[in-house]
Design a protein around this motif. Structure first.
Motif, PDB file in Angstrom:
ATOM      1  N   PRO A  26       0.699  -1.236  -0.013  1.00 52.04           N
ATOM      2  CA  PRO A  26      -0.032  -0.066   0.063  1.00 52.04           C
ATOM      3  C   PRO A  26       0.886   1.370  -0.133  1.00 52.04           C
ATOM      4  O   PRO A  26       0.309   2.444  -0.728  1.00 52.04           O
ATOM      5  CB  PRO A  26      -0.577  -0.267   1.313  1.00 52.04           C
ATOM      6  N   LEU A  27       2.017   1.275   0.658  1.00 51.26           N
ATOM      7  CA  LEU A  27       2.877   2.442   0.696  1.00 51.26           C
ATOM      8  C   LEU A  27       3.619   2.611  -0.410  1.00 51.26           C
ATOM      9  O   LEU A  27       4.488   3.678  -0.946  1.00 51.26           O
ATOM     10  CB  LEU A  27       3.775   2.561   2.034  1.00 51.26           C
ATOM     11  N   GLY A  28       3.608   1.824  -1.553  1.00 54.73           N
ATOM     12  CA  GLY A  28       3.981   1.802  -2.824  1.00 54.73           C
ATOM     13  C   GLY A  28       5.528   1.810  -2.897  1.00 54.73           C
ATOM     14  O   GLY A  28       5.934   2.369  -4.125  1.00 54.73           O
ATOM     15  N   ARG A  29       5.960   1.082  -2.055  1.00 55.01           N
ATOM     16  CA  ARG A  29       7.717   0.978  -2.512  1.00 55.01           C
ATOM     17  C   ARG A  29       8.066  -0.261  -1.672  1.00 55.01           C
ATOM     18  O   ARG A  29       7.518  -0.821  -0.941  1.00 55.01           O
ATOM     19  CB  ARG A  29       8.607   2.264  -1.892  1.00 55.01           C
ATOM     20  N   PHE A  30       9.446  -0.611  -1.936  1.00 50.90           N
ATOM     21  CA  PHE A  30       9.870  -1.624  -1.162  1.00 50.90           C
ATOM     22  C   PHE A  30      10.490  -1.048   0.118  1.00 50.90           C
ATOM     23  O   PHE A  30      10.573   0.165   0.180  1.00 50.90           O
ATOM     24  CB  PHE A  30      11.272  -2.217  -2.188  1.00 50.90           C
ATOM     25  N   SER A  31      10.671  -2.129   0.895  1.00 57.40           N
ATOM     26  CA  SER A  31      11.548  -1.872   2.325  1.00 57.40           C
ATOM     27  C   SER A  31      12.856  -1.314   2.099  1.00 57.40           C
ATOM     28  O   SER A  31      13.530  -1.928   1.109  1.00 57.40           O
ATOM     29  CB  SER A  31      11.519  -2.713   3.172  1.00 57.40           C
ATOM     30  N   THR A  32      13.513  -0.574   2.988  1.00 62.25           N
ATOM     31  CA  THR A  32      15.007  -0.316   3.125  1.00 62.25           C
ATOM     32  C   THR A  32      15.814  -0.792   3.936  1.00 62.25           C
ATOM     33  O   THR A  32      15.071  -1.170   5.230  1.00 62.25           O
ATOM     34  CB  THR A  32      15.252   1.221   2.765  1.00 62.25           C
ATOM     35  N   PRO A  33      17.203  -0.818   3.902  1.00 62.74           N
ATOM     36  CA  PRO A  33      17.772  -1.251   5.240  1.00 62.74           C
ATOM     37  C   PRO A  33      17.484  -0.386   6.290  1.00 62.74           C
ATOM     38  O   PRO A  33      17.385  -0.874   7.504  1.00 62.74           O
ATOM     39  CB  PRO A  33      19.190  -1.276   4.709  1.00 62.74           C
ATOM     40  N   LEU A  34      17.293   0.953   6.151  1.00 58.01           N
ATOM     41  CA  LEU A  34      16.999   1.786   7.211  1.00 58.01           C
ATOM     42  C   LEU A  34      15.682   1.705   7.802  1.00 58.01           C
ATOM     43  O   LEU A  34      15.559   1.633   9.065  1.00 58.01           O
ATOM     44  CB  LEU A  34      17.016   3.011   6.928  1.00 58.01           C
ATOM     45  N   ASP A  35      14.616   1.253   7.076  1.00 58.62           N
ATOM     46  CA  ASP A  35      13.371   0.817   7.656  1.00 58.62           C
ATOM     47  C   ASP A  35      13.661   0.045   8.684  1.00 58.62           C
ATOM     48  O   ASP A  35      12.819  -0.360   9.841  1.00 58.62           O
ATOM     49  CB  ASP A  35      12.374   0.566   6.547  1.00 58.62           C
ATOM     50  N   ILE A  36      14.200  -1.426   8.418  1.00 58.17           N
ATOM     51  CA  ILE A  36      14.337  -2.700   8.973  1.00 58.17           C
ATOM     52  C   ILE A  36      15.313  -2.282  10.270  1.00 58.17           C
ATOM     53  O   ILE A  36      14.940  -2.875  11.393  1.00 58.17           O
ATOM     54  CB  ILE A  36      14.775  -3.650   8.191  1.00 58.17           C
ATOM     55  N   ALA A  37      16.179  -1.557  10.038  1.00 57.49           N
ATOM     56  CA  ALA A  37      17.135  -1.225  11.066  1.00 57.49           C
ATOM     57  C   ALA A  37      16.279  -0.368  12.322  1.00 57.49           C
ATOM     58  O   ALA A  37      16.816  -0.536  13.326  1.00 57.49           O
ATOM     59  CB  ALA A  37      18.464  -0.522  10.608  1.00 57.49           C
ATOM     60  N   ASN A  38      15.546   0.598  11.864  1.00 61.89           N
ATOM     61  CA  ASN A  38      14.901   1.235  12.963  1.00 61.89           C
ATOM     62  C   ASN A  38      13.988   0.542  13.488  1.00 61.89           C
ATOM     63  O   ASN A  38      13.830   0.769  14.978  1.00 61.89           O
ATOM     64  CB  ASN A  38      14.206   2.598  12.326  1.00 61.89           C
ATOM     65  N   ALA A  39      13.293  -0.464  13.314  1.00 60.09           N
ATOM     66  CA  ALA A  39      12.520  -1.297  13.799  1.00 60.09           C
ATOM     67  C   ALA A  39      13.285  -2.309  14.769  1.00 60.09           C
ATOM     68  O   ALA A  39      12.914  -2.341  15.938  1.00 60.09           O
ATOM     69  CB  ALA A  39      11.567  -2.414  12.836  1.00 60.09           C
TER      70      ALA A  39
END
Length: 249
Positions: A211-224
């Motif tokens: 729905p948010l229209g993009r792939f995940s990034t390393p920073l997305d996963i790192a912050n989680a």
């Protein structure tokens, strides 16, 4: 103060992708970081980019002796382990489940499943001695909303989520929290294997269900991962956290 000041984290698969993102982000928040990867040169490059708080270790997570050596090196350098991130992963190429050969199947389960078992045996006694800790596994949205074409990979990540929940219950009395991350497909080295082949058309097909229209990034996963590892998540255990732009809704 950083959110991980005084803590030591071991991150597997940390020479690239999500793992490299976690290593950098954890170090920014004050952690000592063991950058572990089968690609020893890549681990050295990431550690060098971080500085003195990072220690590169070449390790094959499918080998128990490698994991024990990795953990021993971390303890020798930093005095203990507070955070274990089982991030190393492997997948077969997207395609017919009948065409995945046994050697590939075994490697998927050695990296995505058995490595978690080996790491757990190595770190839990150390964390118990320190009064607690945090174990984080990089699972996948494939464990929750599996796509056709990745059946055996999906199954390995489903195992990781079930193991996370069971470990969380059993290790709670030891004050060891256990959680999983469930990223949607990301801009990493495995993306082409997830998609079968990397073309603009296939990329758009995969993005169309996010729905948010993009792939995940390393920073997305790192912050989680940072949040789960920090004291801010002190009451969070047994969670499979979707980091997926709405994919699993």
């Amino acid at each position: 103060m950083g959110r991980l000041d005084g803590k030591t984290a071991v991150i597997t698969g940390a020479a690239s992708g999500f793992g490299a993102g976690m290593a950098r982000r954890f170090a920014e928040e004050g952690a000592n970081v063991v950058v572990a990867d089968l690609n020893g040169l890549g681990a050295e490059e990431i550690a060098a980019s971080i500085g003195d708080s990072a220690l590169p270790v070449a390790a094959d997570v499918t080998r128990r002796d490698d994991i024990e050596s990795m953990i021993g090196t971390a303890v020798e350098r930093f005095g203990g382990i507070d955070i274990m991130v089982n991030n190393a992963g492997y997948t077969h190429k997207n395609g017919d489940l009948l065409e995945v050969d046994e050697e590939t199947f075994d490697l998927v389960f050695a990296v995505n499943v058995k490595a978690i078992y080996h790491a757990t045996l190595a770190v839990v006694p150390l964390m118990e001695e320190r009064g607690g800790g945090s174990i984080i596994t990089t699972a996948s949205t494939a464990a929750l909303r599996p796509r056709p074409g990745l059946t055996w990979y999906n199954a390995s990540k489903g195992w990781a989520v079930t193991a996370t929940k069971s470990m969380a219950v059993e290790l709670a009395p030891k004050n060891i929290r256990v959680n999983a991350l469930c990223p949607v497909a990301g801009e990493t080295g495995m993306l082409a294997r997830f998609m079968g082949e990397d073309t603009p058309e296939i990329r758009e097909k995969f993005k169309s269900v996010i729905p948010l229209g993009r792939f995940s990034t390393p920073l997305d996963i790192a912050n989680a991962a940072l949040w789960l590892a920090s004291d801010e998540a002190a009451f969070i255990t047994g969670v499979a956290l979707e980091v997926d732009g709405g994919r699993c809704v």
